[in-house]
Write an enzyme that holds these catalytic residues in place. Structure first.
Site, mmCIF file in Angstrom:
data_model
loop_
_atom_site.group_PDB
_atom_site.id
_atom_site.type_symbol
_atom_site.label_atom_id
_atom_site.label_comp_id
_atom_site.label_asym_id
_atom_site.label_seq_id
_atom_site.Cartn_x
_atom_site.Cartn_y
_atom_site.Cartn_z
ATOM 1 C CG HIS A 59 0.324 6.050 -0.971
ATOM 2 N ND1 HIS A 59 -0.750 6.457 -1.724
ATOM 3 C CD2 HIS A 59 -0.202 5.502 0.155
ATOM 4 C CE1 HIS A 59 -1.879 6.176 -1.083
ATOM 5 N NE2 HIS A 59 -1.569 5.587 0.054
ATOM 6 C CG HIS A 101 -1.874 1.150 1.275
ATOM 7 N ND1 HIS A 101 -3.167 1.046 0.814
ATOM 8 C CD2 HIS A 101 -1.723 2.431 1.699
ATOM 9 C CE1 HIS A 101 -3.780 2.214 0.958
ATOM 10 N NE2 HIS A 101 -2.927 3.065 1.501
ATOM 11 C CD GLU A 102 1.632 3.559 3.623
ATOM 12 O OE1 GLU A 102 1.944 4.658 3.120
ATOM 13 O OE2 GLU A 102 0.519 3.337 4.130
#
Length: 352
Positions: free
Chosen positions: A22, A18-19
């Protein structure tokens, strides 16, 4: 110990992609990333590489991608460790600031985390289905002394039809056998390039309440088909989650039906004791769950941030950083309160 290790691994496979989503999107659009961290709480490991500080925090249930931009705090302030993306405000005139990027670029950066969660689920499900294999219409084994064995069917026979009804998939075999209700069935099979016919009389098994002939299918481990099934099963998980949200908002489900980190750890222990495939399915399900929750239009979540971007893009009047910061702070407080309630519910469920 096994449960703890598998739980940490699951949190890692949920949060890190997820990170990373980004992070990759931010770098792609030239946004300066001040820190990329896994976990929450005090840092146990840090390494500065170029302009970005990479860190691992004590508790592996969160993470952040701290970008030059909005909502913020300065570089020396500790992040709140919330799962998702935390953005630091430094120089508002910096062209590499997140806040100075085009609206569509911001939206992609914000959505990239959830997209990576979906990709993780897809990869996990593709591996599962490919390794486990798919049922083909070819016989994989014949039980000695079974009706199929006595009739002359052999391993490697490809079933073409049963009682003149085409067999397109393995489920057709069981269907046509049950439809015969114990009567003899005619099997047309392809064996070494030639077609042959056999008459088989099914045997009724009371324990299973069905007719059997004693054959199993030959599995296929085709990667291309596995990818296709990965897409199908990922879509199915979205269906499950949408139905869960519907039940939650309609009142059919409540807080006690939600699970937080404590509940996830319990589920990890239960699924891993049954088998690896159940554990991997749980991982895929939670990844899709995380992706959908993060895209909800709520303060502090990626979806809420996207709403602010869209509002400014459509109206031409962006919400002030101060107002947005206050809204997201309130959202974080509410999310932490919900997390506390869910955690207490998890503990109560486990104890009682």
């Amino acid at each position: 110990m096994k449960t703890a290790i598998l739980a940490i691994l699951m949190f890692l496979l949920m949060i890190f992609p997820h990170e990373l989503g980004h992070f990759i999107a931010a770098k792609k659009f030239g946004v300066k990333v001040n820190e990329f961290a896994f976990g929450m709480g005090p840092a146990v490991w840090k390494k500065q590489k170029g302009e970005t500080l990479y860190s691992v925090r004590l508790f592996p249930i969160g993470g952040f991608c701290a970008m030059e931009g909005e909502d913020g705090q300065n570089e020396d302030e500790e992040d709140d460790g919330e799962p998702g993306m935390e953005i630091e405000k430094k120089d508002p005139d910096d062209p590499r600031s997140f806040n100075n990027k085009k609206p569509w670029q911001k939206i992609i950066i914000l959505a990239a985390g959830s997209l990576m969660n979906v990709l993780t689920a897809f990869i996990v499900l593709t591996i599962m289905t490919t390794v486990l294999g798919f049922a083909t219409t070819t016989i994989g084994s014949v039980t000695a002394g079974s009706p199929a064995d006595l009739a002359g069917l052999e391993t490697g026979d490809k079933i073409v039809s049963i009682d003149d009804k085409a067999v397109k998939e393995w489920s057709d075999v069981g269907k046509y056998i049950q439809e015969a209700e114990g009567g003899a069935v005619s099997f047309e099979v392809e064996r070494k390039g030639t077609k042959q016919e056999f008459s088989v009389t099914p045997q009724f098994v009371e324990q299973e309440n069905r007719y059997i002939i004693g054959i199993t299918y030959k599995g296929s481990h085709n990667v291309i088909r596995g990818i296709g099934q990965g897409f199908v099963q990922t879509g199915s998980l979205f269906g499950i989650m949408i139905d869960s949200f519907r039940m939650l908002f309609s009142g059919e489900a409540g807080i006690r039906d939600l699970s937080g980190p404590v509940g996830i750890v319990q589920m990890v222990g239960e699924t891993s004791s049954i088998g690896w495939w159940y554990y991997m399915f749980l991982l895929a399900l939670i990844c899709v769950n995380l992706a959908m929750i993060n895209m909800l239009p709520l303060p502090a979540l990626d979806g809420g941030r996207i709403i602010f971007v869209l509002y400014g893009w459509i109206t031409g009047k962006p919400v002030s950083a101060k107002v947005e910061g206050i809204v997201h702070t309130i959202g974080i407080i509410l999310l932490l309160a919900l997390a506390a309630v869910v955690t207490m519910s998890d503990i109560g469920r486990i104890i009682g």
